[in-house]
Scaffold this motif. Structure first.
Motif, PDB file in Angstrom:
ATOM      1  N   ALA A 156       0.700  -1.311  -0.103  1.00 44.35           N
ATOM      2  CA  ALA A 156       0.129  -0.013   0.057  1.00 44.35           C
ATOM      3  C   ALA A 156       0.931   1.193   0.219  1.00 44.35           C
ATOM      4  O   ALA A 156       0.573   2.339  -0.681  1.00 44.35           O
ATOM      5  CB  ALA A 156      -0.867  -0.046   1.201  1.00 44.35           C
ATOM      6  N   GLU A 157       2.172   1.174   0.563  1.00 44.29           N
ATOM      7  CA  GLU A 157       2.917   2.591   0.749  1.00 44.29           C
ATOM      8  C   GLU A 157       3.446   2.675  -0.683  1.00 44.29           C
ATOM      9  O   GLU A 157       3.589   3.954  -1.256  1.00 44.29           O
ATOM     10  CB  GLU A 157       3.861   2.093   1.897  1.00 44.29           C
ATOM     11  N   ALA A 158       3.810   1.839  -1.205  1.00 43.45           N
ATOM     12  CA  ALA A 158       4.245   1.844  -2.736  1.00 43.45           C
ATOM     13  C   ALA A 158       3.203   2.244  -3.617  1.00 43.45           C
ATOM     14  O   ALA A 158       3.503   3.043  -4.655  1.00 43.45           O
ATOM     15  CB  ALA A 158       4.871   0.498  -3.165  1.00 43.45           C
ATOM     16  N   ARG A 180      -8.967  -2.583   0.656  1.00 48.37           N
ATOM     17  CA  ARG A 180      -7.814  -3.335   1.781  1.00 48.37           C
ATOM     18  C   ARG A 180      -8.367  -3.004   3.166  1.00 48.37           C
ATOM     19  O   ARG A 180      -8.480  -3.762   3.900  1.00 48.37           O
ATOM     20  CB  ARG A 180      -6.595  -2.963   1.528  1.00 48.37           C
ATOM     21  N   GLU A 181      -8.717  -1.519   3.306  1.00 47.57           N
ATOM     22  CA  GLU A 181      -9.030  -1.214   4.906  1.00 47.57           C
ATOM     23  C   GLU A 181     -10.123  -1.884   5.193  1.00 47.57           C
ATOM     24  O   GLU A 181     -10.390  -2.444   6.421  1.00 47.57           O
ATOM     25  CB  GLU A 181      -9.282   0.316   4.916  1.00 47.57           C
ATOM     26  N   LEU A 270      -9.586  -6.930  -6.872  1.00 46.98           N
ATOM     27  CA  LEU A 270      -9.341  -5.498  -7.141  1.00 46.98           C
ATOM     28  C   LEU A 270      -8.065  -4.968  -6.427  1.00 46.98           C
ATOM     29  O   LEU A 270      -7.225  -4.229  -7.168  1.00 46.98           O
ATOM     30  CB  LEU A 270     -10.382  -4.682  -6.325  1.00 46.98           C
ATOM     31  N   PHE A 271      -7.725  -5.231  -5.142  1.00 40.82           N
ATOM     32  CA  PHE A 271      -6.515  -4.840  -4.530  1.00 40.82           C
ATOM     33  C   PHE A 271      -5.307  -5.248  -5.243  1.00 40.82           C
ATOM     34  O   PHE A 271      -4.229  -4.523  -5.543  1.00 40.82           O
ATOM     35  CB  PHE A 271      -6.425  -5.042  -3.076  1.00 40.82           C
ATOM     36  N   ARG A 272      -5.277  -6.804  -5.373  1.00 36.89           N
ATOM     37  CA  ARG A 272      -3.954  -7.120  -5.774  1.00 36.89           C
ATOM     38  C   ARG A 272      -3.911  -7.079  -7.346  1.00 36.89           C
ATOM     39  O   ARG A 272      -2.793  -6.558  -7.806  1.00 36.89           O
ATOM     40  CB  ARG A 272      -4.262  -8.875  -6.123  1.00 36.89           C
ATOM     41  N   GLY A 277      -0.611  -4.036 -11.171  1.00 36.08           N
ATOM     42  CA  GLY A 277      -0.484  -2.946 -12.200  1.00 36.08           C
ATOM     43  C   GLY A 277       0.408  -1.887 -12.073  1.00 36.08           C
ATOM     44  O   GLY A 277       1.196  -1.301 -12.946  1.00 36.08           O
ATOM     45  N   VAL A 278       0.440  -1.151 -10.766  1.00 32.98           N
ATOM     46  CA  VAL A 278       1.111  -0.206 -10.325  1.00 32.98           C
ATOM     47  C   VAL A 278       2.531  -0.520 -10.397  1.00 32.98           C
ATOM     48  O   VAL A 278       3.591   0.213 -10.835  1.00 32.98           O
ATOM     49  CB  VAL A 278       0.709   0.467  -8.791  1.00 32.98           C
TER      50      VAL A 278
END
Length: 299
Positions: A156-158, A180-181, A270-272, A277-278
């Protein structure tokens, strides 16, 4: 024999350690030493191989076929060893020498060129899901693994940093981080997970038809593990006019077949997908980034 690392491995390690390290430089000598210590006969280097390790097809002194795997510390090979030892061959490749040196794994030989990805899509998903179910067990006491919260916290930080540098991805990143939260607020179970499960991680075996390989184990809820399987063959999904609808049906079918909450599976998918992708964009793989973020937008 000279153990030349496959180019796929060289490229992938360059992405994870852009400033370089000396693991690749020392790899040929380390491989020679590992082979000699175990009195192994090397048949060949597995090519294209994985993205985080050198894989050698070998035979033990008694002729038993095996696999020798060497991985750098950042690929967490000791966590892989601990997970394989805990699974003890149930749904996963068998660890042949639990006491091997750090970063070196001696494994049961499967059929390295035959994965469930070679099956028709519906059959591949069914077989992969069945294999994954066998891995979801209680973690060992005092387990040496990351939790889903810890791993996704680093990710998440990245993601936040990338969104600041690249505002066009910010809306999807915000959605993924919010998901995620919410998901971490009330995880439904605490299981040992494969961590990077997909069709290509399930190989044909002798003692069982299909066995999982290459875990990056983590402890958390089952939906997190299943999420990576949802986007398998993403390039085929994107190419379909009905790709978005097919993806939603896949989420529903996999959730129902493995008794996982559908909305939790959608959220972790969605998160993964956004995280991958990022990351692909950050390391210079724009085509992969585009595919993954388009897929995420369907969710």
């Amino acid at each position: 024999m000279v153990f030349e690392p496959p180019q796929r491995l060289v490229r992938a390690l360059g992405e994870t350690a852009p400033d370089g390290d000396d693991w690749l430089e020392k790899l040929p000598e380390a491989a020679q030493r590992a082979v000699a210590l175990r009195e192994l006969t090397v048949e060949r280097v597995q090519v294209p191989g994985g993205r985080s390790s050198l894989v050698l097809l070998v035979r033990a002194a008694d002729g038993t076929p095996a696999v020798l795997k060497l991985a750098p510390g950042r690929a967490r090979p000791e966590a892989e060893r601990a997970a394989l030892a805990h699974w003890a061959g149930r749904g996963a490749v068998q660890l042949l020498d639990p006491s091997s040196a750090e970063g070196v794994l001696l494994l049961e030989r499967l059929h390295p060129d035959v994965s469930v990805r070679s099956l028709p899509e519906a059959k591949a998903l069914l077989e992969a899901a069945g294999t994954l179910r066998r891995l979801w067990v209680e973690p060992p006491a005092g387990f040496p693994f990351e939790t889903v919260a810890e791993r996704t916290g680093r990710q998440a930080e990245a993601m936040r940093a990338r969104a600041q540098a690249e505002p066009e991805v910010a809306p999807l990143v915000d959605l993924a981080l919010a998901a995620r939260e919410e998901l971490l607020a009330a995880p439904p179970e605490h299981r040992l997970l494969h961590g990077t499960f997909r069709q290509s991680k399930v190989l044909a075996g002798e003692r069982m038809p299909w066995l999982a390989v290459g875990p990056d184990p983590v402890v958390g809820e089952c939906a997190f593990d299943l999420a990576r399987l949802v986007r398998d063959r993403v390039e085929d999904l994107i190419a379909q006019p009905s790709g978005a609808a097919t993806t939603r049906r896949r989420v529903k079918r996999l959730a129902e077949s493995l008794d996982v909450d559908q909305e939790r599976l959608r959220g972790w998918t969605l998160f993964r997908a956004v995280e991958s992708g990022v990351r692909a964009g950050r390391v210079g793989r724009p085509r992969d980034a585009e595919l993954l973020l388009e897929f995420a937008a369907w969710l």
